[in-house]
Design a protein around this motif. Sequence first.
Motif, short mmCIF file in Angstrom:
data_model
loop_
_atom_site.label_atom_id
_atom_site.label_comp_id
_atom_site.label_asym_id
_atom_site.label_seq_id
_atom_site.Cartn_x
_atom_site.Cartn_y
_atom_site.Cartn_z
N SER A 165 0.81 -1.22 0.00
CA SER A 165 0.00 0.00 0.00
C SER A 165 0.84 1.27 0.00
O SER A 165 0.30 2.37 -0.10
CB SER A 165 -0.93 0.00 1.21
OG SER A 165 -0.19 -0.05 2.41
N VAL B 39 2.96 2.58 -2.28
CA VAL B 39 2.94 3.36 -3.53
C VAL B 39 1.64 4.16 -3.62
O VAL B 39 1.66 5.35 -3.92
CB VAL B 39 3.11 2.45 -4.76
CG1 VAL B 39 2.86 3.23 -6.04
CG2 VAL B 39 4.51 1.86 -4.77
N ARG B 40 0.51 3.52 -3.32
CA ARG B 40 -0.76 4.24 -3.36
C ARG B 40 -0.76 5.38 -2.35
O ARG B 40 -1.20 6.49 -2.64
CB ARG B 40 -1.94 3.31 -3.06
CG ARG B 40 -3.27 4.04 -3.18
CD ARG B 40 -4.46 3.24 -2.66
NE ARG B 40 -5.70 3.93 -2.90
CZ ARG B 40 -6.10 5.05 -2.28
NH1 ARG B 40 -5.34 5.60 -1.37
NH2 ARG B 40 -7.25 5.62 -2.57
N TYR B 41 -0.25 5.14 -1.17
CA TYR B 41 -0.16 6.18 -0.14
C TYR B 41 0.63 7.38 -0.67
O TYR B 41 0.20 8.52 -0.54
CB TYR B 41 0.50 5.61 1.12
CG TYR B 41 0.93 6.66 2.11
CD1 TYR B 41 0.02 7.21 3.00
CD2 TYR B 41 2.25 7.11 2.16
CE1 TYR B 41 0.41 8.18 3.91
CE2 TYR B 41 2.65 8.07 3.07
CZ TYR B 41 1.72 8.61 3.95
OH TYR B 41 2.11 9.57 4.83
N VAL C 172 1.41 8.22 -3.85
CA VAL C 172 0.83 8.81 -5.06
C VAL C 172 -0.46 9.58 -4.76
O VAL C 172 -0.70 10.65 -5.33
CB VAL C 172 0.56 7.71 -6.12
CG1 VAL C 172 -0.26 8.23 -7.27
CG2 VAL C 172 1.87 7.13 -6.60
N VAL C 173 -1.26 9.07 -3.85
CA VAL C 173 -2.56 9.70 -3.59
C VAL C 173 -2.53 10.51 -2.29
O VAL C 173 -2.64 11.73 -2.31
CB VAL C 173 -3.68 8.63 -3.54
CG1 VAL C 173 -5.02 9.26 -3.20
CG2 VAL C 173 -3.76 7.89 -4.86
N ASP C 174 -2.38 9.84 -1.17
CA ASP C 174 -2.53 10.51 0.13
C ASP C 174 -1.44 11.54 0.40
O ASP C 174 -1.73 12.68 0.77
CB ASP C 174 -2.55 9.46 1.25
CG ASP C 174 -3.65 8.44 1.08
OD1 ASP C 174 -4.74 8.81 0.59
OD2 ASP C 174 -3.43 7.27 1.41
N ASP D 139 -1.40 14.46 -2.30
CA ASP D 139 -2.60 15.28 -2.15
C ASP D 139 -2.51 16.16 -0.89
O ASP D 139 -2.94 17.31 -0.90
CB ASP D 139 -3.85 14.41 -2.09
CG ASP D 139 -4.27 13.88 -3.45
OD1 ASP D 139 -3.64 14.25 -4.46
OD2 ASP D 139 -5.24 13.09 -3.50
#
Length: 93
Positions: free
Chosen positions: A70, A72-74, A76-78, A81
Amino acid sequence: MTCIAGVGPHGKVVIGGDSAEVGGYDPTVRADVKVVVNGPFIIGFTSSLRMGQLIEHSFKPLPVPKKPGSLVRYMVVDFIDAVHALLKDKGCV
Protein backbone atom coordinates in the motif's frame (compact mmCIF):
# COMPACT_ATOMS: atom_id res chain seq x y z
CA MET A 1 18.81 24.42 -11.24
CA THR A 2 18.58 22.22 -8.17
CA CYS A 3 20.29 18.91 -7.59
CA ILE A 4 18.91 16.54 -4.95
CA ALA A 5 20.22 13.00 -4.82
CA GLY A 6 19.76 10.00 -2.58
CA VAL A 7 21.21 6.55 -2.21
CA GLY A 8 20.00 3.71 -0.05
CA PRO A 9 22.54 0.93 0.34
CA HIS A 10 22.12 -1.72 3.02
CA GLY A 11 18.89 -0.37 4.51
CA LYS A 12 20.21 3.14 5.15
CA VAL A 13 19.37 6.25 3.15
CA VAL A 14 21.63 9.20 2.47
CA ILE A 15 20.16 12.20 0.67
CA GLY A 16 21.55 15.65 -0.02
CA GLY A 17 20.92 18.76 -2.04
CA ASP A 18 22.88 21.70 -3.30
CA SER A 19 22.73 25.12 -1.64
CA ALA A 20 22.42 27.31 -4.74
CA GLU A 21 19.73 29.86 -5.45
CA VAL A 22 19.60 31.67 -8.75
CA GLY A 23 17.80 34.91 -9.51
CA GLY A 24 18.19 35.66 -13.20
CA TYR A 25 21.85 34.95 -13.92
CA ASP A 26 23.15 35.67 -10.42
CA PRO A 27 23.72 32.56 -8.26
CA THR A 28 23.95 32.86 -4.50
CA VAL A 29 24.47 30.34 -1.70
CA ARG A 30 21.42 29.71 0.47
CA ALA A 31 21.67 29.69 4.26
CA ASP A 32 18.78 27.24 4.63
CA VAL A 33 18.58 23.70 3.29
CA LYS A 34 16.74 22.05 0.38
CA VAL A 35 16.45 18.68 2.14
CA VAL A 36 14.40 18.39 5.33
CA VAL A 37 13.32 15.67 7.74
CA ASN A 38 9.62 15.59 8.55
CA GLY A 39 8.49 12.63 10.62
CA PRO A 40 9.65 9.43 8.92
CA PHE A 41 10.31 11.27 5.65
CA ILE A 42 13.37 12.88 4.13
CA ILE A 43 12.02 15.42 1.63
CA GLY A 44 13.94 17.39 -0.97
CA PHE A 45 12.37 20.42 -2.63
CA THR A 46 13.12 22.93 -5.34
CA SER A 47 11.76 26.23 -6.61
CA SER A 48 10.04 28.20 -3.87
CA LEU A 49 11.82 28.71 -0.56
CA ARG A 50 8.41 29.25 1.01
CA MET A 51 7.21 25.83 -0.14
CA GLY A 52 10.23 24.22 1.49
CA GLN A 53 9.60 26.08 4.74
CA LEU A 54 5.97 24.91 4.76
CA ILE A 55 6.95 21.30 4.03
CA GLU A 56 9.46 21.40 6.89
CA HIS A 57 7.42 23.25 9.52
CA SER A 58 3.70 22.99 8.66
CA PHE A 59 3.22 19.72 6.80
CA LYS A 60 1.74 16.93 8.94
CA PRO A 61 2.00 13.69 6.95
CA LEU A 62 -0.67 11.05 7.45
CA PRO A 63 0.61 7.88 9.11
CA VAL A 64 2.36 5.49 6.73
CA PRO A 65 0.20 2.39 6.13
CA LYS A 66 1.57 -0.90 7.39
CA LYS A 67 -0.35 -3.05 4.90
CA PRO A 68 2.05 -4.65 2.39
CA GLY A 69 1.79 -3.17 -1.09
CA SER A 70 0.00 0.00 0.00
CA LEU A 71 3.01 2.34 0.15
CA VAL A 72 2.94 3.36 -3.53
CA ARG A 73 -0.76 4.24 -3.36
CA TYR A 74 -0.16 6.18 -0.14
CA MET A 75 2.62 8.23 -1.74
CA VAL A 76 0.83 8.81 -5.06
CA VAL A 77 -2.56 9.70 -3.59
CA ASP A 78 -2.53 10.51 0.13
CA PHE A 79 0.92 12.03 0.58
CA ILE A 80 1.02 14.16 -2.58
CA ASP A 81 -2.60 15.28 -2.15
CA ALA A 82 -1.81 16.41 1.43
CA VAL A 83 1.28 18.36 0.30
CA HIS A 84 -0.70 19.97 -2.52
CA ALA A 85 -3.56 20.92 -0.16
CA LEU A 86 -1.13 22.55 2.29
CA LEU A 87 0.65 24.52 -0.43
CA LYS A 88 -2.65 25.61 -1.98
CA ASP A 89 -4.04 26.66 1.42
CA LYS A 90 -0.93 28.77 2.04
CA GLY A 91 -1.07 30.42 -1.40
CA CYS A 92 1.86 28.62 -3.03
CA VAL A 93 -0.06 26.75 -5.75
